[in-house]
Enzyme design. Sequence first.
Site, PDB file in Angstrom:
ATOM      1  N   GLU A  22       0.833  -1.202   0.000  1.00  0.00           N
ATOM      2  CA  GLU A  22       0.000   0.000   0.000  1.00  0.00           C
ATOM      3  C   GLU A  22       0.867   1.250   0.000  1.00  0.00           C
ATOM      4  OE1 GLU A  22      -4.000  -0.775   2.346  1.00  0.00           O
ATOM      5  OE2 GLU A  22      -2.262  -1.500   3.474  1.00  0.00           O
ATOM      6  N   LYS A  99     -11.512   4.933   2.209  1.00  0.00           N
ATOM      7  CA  LYS A  99     -10.485   4.194   1.471  1.00  0.00           C
ATOM      8  C   LYS A  99     -11.204   3.254   0.519  1.00  0.00           C
ATOM      9  CE  LYS A  99      -6.387   1.380   2.242  1.00  0.00           C
ATOM     10  NZ  LYS A  99      -5.438   0.944   3.287  1.00  0.00           N
TER      11      LYS A  99
END
Length: 118
Positions: A22, A99
């Site tokens: 990520e 997100k």
Amino acid sequence: MQNIIEVNGIKLYAFHGCLDEEGKIGGNYTVDITITTDFSASFESDELSDTVDYVKINQVVREEMAIRSKLIEHVGYRISERLKNEITGVIKSRVKVIKHCPPIGGDVDDVAIIIERE
């Protein structure tokens, strides 16, 4: 008097998350901000200096989202702290960090955190 300003759908690409991947590849985020303030002075003056500047809200969000965090809770808190400390006239704030497509092993559109403070 209490009035509300919303800046919704601030779209960003950022690198938050606990996984190393990520931090390397990043992902899409959306941030919504709600500010409770008092419009009384701006009703009379019609001057930006008498209200909350949307440009400053957007700037704070973009700057904090550019700083990597493992948790969206952490970045959301940083945003709420800066809104409280840098924007005059804030009575209450609500920060929502979304997100999109989180890597949680399932078919999930998004996850979100909400921080509300007075």
